[in-house]
Design a protein around this motif. Structure first.
Motif, PDB file in Angstrom:
ATOM      1  N   LYS A 112       0.828  -1.204   0.000  1.00  0.00           N
ATOM      2  CA  LYS A 112       0.000   0.000   0.000  1.00  0.00           C
ATOM      3  C   LYS A 112       0.862   1.252   0.000  1.00  0.00           C
ATOM      4  CE  LYS A 112      -3.876  -1.979   2.615  1.00  0.00           C
ATOM      5  NZ  LYS A 112      -4.679  -1.835   3.854  1.00  0.00           N
ATOM      6  N   GLN A 113       0.440   2.265  -0.784  1.00  0.00           N
ATOM      7  CA  GLN A 113       1.137   3.544  -0.782  1.00  0.00           C
ATOM      8  C   GLN A 113       1.109   4.177   0.603  1.00  0.00           C
ATOM      9  OE1 GLN A 113       3.266   4.253  -3.086  1.00  0.00           O
ATOM     10  NE2 GLN A 113       2.298   5.734  -4.432  1.00  0.00           N
ATOM     11  N   SER A 114       0.025   3.962   1.351  1.00  0.00           N
ATOM     12  CA  SER A 114      -0.106   4.584   2.664  1.00  0.00           C
ATOM     13  C   SER A 114       0.941   4.086   3.654  1.00  0.00           C
ATOM     14  CB  SER A 114      -1.510   4.329   3.228  1.00  0.00           C
ATOM     15  OG  SER A 114      -1.778   2.940   3.303  1.00  0.00           O
ATOM     16  N   LYS A 115       1.597   2.966   3.351  1.00  0.00           N
ATOM     17  CA  LYS A 115       2.624   2.431   4.239  1.00  0.00           C
ATOM     18  C   LYS A 115       4.006   3.011   3.939  1.00  0.00           C
ATOM     19  CE  LYS A 115       0.445  -2.003   5.306  1.00  0.00           C
ATOM     20  NZ  LYS A 115       0.599  -3.485   5.314  1.00  0.00           N
ATOM     21  N   ARG A 116       4.107   3.803   2.871  1.00  0.00           N
ATOM     22  CA  ARG A 116       5.396   4.358   2.490  1.00  0.00           C
ATOM     23  C   ARG A 116       5.467   5.830   2.875  1.00  0.00           C
ATOM     24  NH1 ARG A 116       3.968   1.923  -2.952  1.00  0.00           N
ATOM     25  NH2 ARG A 116       4.738  -0.220  -2.850  1.00  0.00           N
ATOM     26  N   ASN A 117       6.680   6.299   3.197  1.00  0.00           N
ATOM     27  CA  ASN A 117       6.852   7.717   3.471  1.00  0.00           C
ATOM     28  C   ASN A 117       7.047   8.473   2.157  1.00  0.00           C
ATOM     29  OD1 ASN A 117       9.615   7.555   2.682  1.00  0.00           O
ATOM     30  ND2 ASN A 117      10.235   7.035   4.780  1.00  0.00           N
ATOM     31  N   ARG A 118       7.161   9.771   2.271  1.00  0.00           N
ATOM     32  CA  ARG A 118       7.248  10.635   1.081  1.00  0.00           C
ATOM     33  C   ARG A 118       8.411  10.257   0.172  1.00  0.00           C
ATOM     34  NH1 ARG A 118       4.558  15.065   0.881  1.00  0.00           N
ATOM     35  NH2 ARG A 118       4.914  16.630  -0.721  1.00  0.00           N
ATOM     36  N   ARG A 119       9.586  10.078   0.751  1.00  0.00           N
ATOM     37  CA  ARG A 119      10.770   9.746  -0.036  1.00  0.00           C
ATOM     38  C   ARG A 119      10.608   8.400  -0.744  1.00  0.00           C
ATOM     39  NH1 ARG A 119      15.900  11.701   0.290  1.00  0.00           N
ATOM     40  NH2 ARG A 119      15.341  12.831   2.190  1.00  0.00           N
ATOM     41  N   GLN A 120      10.046   7.431  -0.045  1.00  0.00           N
ATOM     42  CA  GLN A 120       9.857   6.104  -0.634  1.00  0.00           C
ATOM     43  C   GLN A 120       8.863   6.147  -1.791  1.00  0.00           C
ATOM     44  OE1 GLN A 120       8.668   4.142   2.998  1.00  0.00           O
ATOM     45  NE2 GLN A 120      10.654   3.140   3.249  1.00  0.00           N
ATOM     46  N   ARG A 121       7.823   6.964  -1.659  1.00  0.00           N
ATOM     47  CA  ARG A 121       6.836   7.064  -2.747  1.00  0.00           C
ATOM     48  C   ARG A 121       7.455   7.657  -4.001  1.00  0.00           C
ATOM     49  NH1 ARG A 121       0.914   8.673  -0.337  1.00  0.00           N
ATOM     50  NH2 ARG A 121       1.063   7.570   1.642  1.00  0.00           N
ATOM     51  N   ILE A 122       8.157   8.769  -3.830  1.00  0.00           N
ATOM     52  CA  ILE A 122       8.748   9.437  -4.987  1.00  0.00           C
ATOM     53  C   ILE A 122       9.800   8.555  -5.646  1.00  0.00           C
ATOM     54  CG2 ILE A 122      10.177  11.410  -5.676  1.00  0.00           C
ATOM     55  CD1 ILE A 122       8.689  13.070  -3.578  1.00  0.00           C
ATOM     56  N   ALA A 123      10.543   7.782  -4.844  1.00  0.00           N
ATOM     57  CA  ALA A 123      11.595   6.921  -5.379  1.00  0.00           C
ATOM     58  C   ALA A 123      11.047   5.825  -6.278  1.00  0.00           C
ATOM     59  CB  ALA A 123      12.395   6.305  -4.245  1.00  0.00           C
ATOM     60  N   ARG A 124       9.761   5.541  -6.172  1.00  0.00           N
ATOM     61  CA  ARG A 124       9.162   4.456  -6.954  1.00  0.00           C
ATOM     62  C   ARG A 124       8.590   4.928  -8.288  1.00  0.00           C
ATOM     63  NH1 ARG A 124       8.407  -0.019  -3.371  1.00  0.00           N
ATOM     64  NH2 ARG A 124       6.952  -0.983  -4.817  1.00  0.00           N
ATOM     65  N   ILE A 125       8.894   6.151  -8.688  1.00  0.00           N
ATOM     66  CA  ILE A 125       8.308   6.701  -9.906  1.00  0.00           C
ATOM     67  C   ILE A 125       8.640   5.877 -11.146  1.00  0.00           C
ATOM     68  CG2 ILE A 125      10.241   8.299 -10.240  1.00  0.00           C
ATOM     69  CD1 ILE A 125       6.521   8.816 -11.251  1.00  0.00           C
ATOM     70  N   ASN A 126       9.816   5.277 -11.180  1.00  0.00           N
ATOM     71  CA  ASN A 126      10.199   4.516 -12.368  1.00  0.00           C
ATOM     72  C   ASN A 126       9.659   3.089 -12.370  1.00  0.00           C
ATOM     73  OD1 ASN A 126      11.636   6.578 -13.720  1.00  0.00           O
ATOM     74  ND2 ASN A 126      13.371   6.274 -12.333  1.00  0.00           N
TER      75      ASN A 126
END
Length: 231
Positions: free
Chosen positions: A163-177
């Protein structure tokens, strides 16, 4: 008399000519609860709707997205109804995770009005859930938010994952690719050369809508925007 879908207290509807002529939908929240929703107004980032400080024209997040070559032109803009405060967080939690899908009624009409004002000519496209998430939740919140004003498109499908809700801001952005989405078989002829607006509940970092925008643009969509309840 109505009953608030959030606090469950009875309340009287405000009387207006629009309401008497059935041009307004019945409110799902009482006035006390509705006043805790903070409408996004004033100076905002022209890309994501985030409130700006001082002389900023664009927020730091969007500036970073634009500085990355692979994400610079994925998303035209995001428009949201409300600021994501503690009250709205609780409302959306009730809506998504406690099965109180009726709360979608309150937001669907307001999203419709914002769509008609800002995105006429754009095809509304729901952000999908994975098959496992849809089975456990029982509904896709994005589809419910389109109820009464747009049809479910089923253009995108989503792989299972954390779930996206389990990730912090940096982790979410890092998954863009990474690419959790793929197109359904009939999607390409429906999106080629079209303007699309992605419908979701919350815009946090913008990673999810940009992941969806990437695959839609890769297969011929002209422009991608997003429309959400909260920013």
């Amino acid at each position: 008399m109505s009953r608030c879908l959030f606090c469950h207290q009875p309340f009287f509807e405000r009387v207006s000519w629009h309401g008497l002529l059935l041009l307004e939908e019945e409110s799902a929240l009482c006035p006390e609860c509705e006043t805790q929703l903070i409408t996004l107004e004033g100076r905002r980032c022209h890309i994501c709707s985030r409130a700006l400080r001082n002389d900023e024209r664009i927020c730091h997040d969007c500036l970073r997205w634009q500085q990355r070559q692979e994400t610079a032109d994925l998303l035209e803009r995001n428009m949201s109804l409300y600021q994501y405060n503690a009250f709205l967080k609780e409302v959306i939690t009730m809506f998504k995770f406690r099965g109180d899908a009726e709360l979608a009624r309150f937001f669907a009409g307001r999203l419709k009005a914002l769509y008609q004002k800002e995105f006429r000519g754009y095809l509304p496209v729901e952000i999908p859930l994975s098959e496992a998430r849809l089975k456990s939740r029982g509904f896709n919140q994005s589809v419910l938010l389109m109820e009464g004003w747009a049809e479910e498109t089923k253009l995108l499908q989503r792989a299972s994952g954390e779930k996206q809700s389990k990730r912090n801001r940096r982790q979410r952005i890092a998954r863009i690719n990474e690419q959790p989405f793929h197109l359904t078989q009939l999607a390409k002829p429906l999106i080629e050369g079209k303007k699309l607006v992605l419908i979701d509940d919350i815009y946090t970092t913008g990673t999810t809508v940009r992941q969806a925008a990437r695959i839609l643009k890769r297969h011929g969509a002209e422009r991608i925007a997003s429309l959400t309840i909260a920013r």
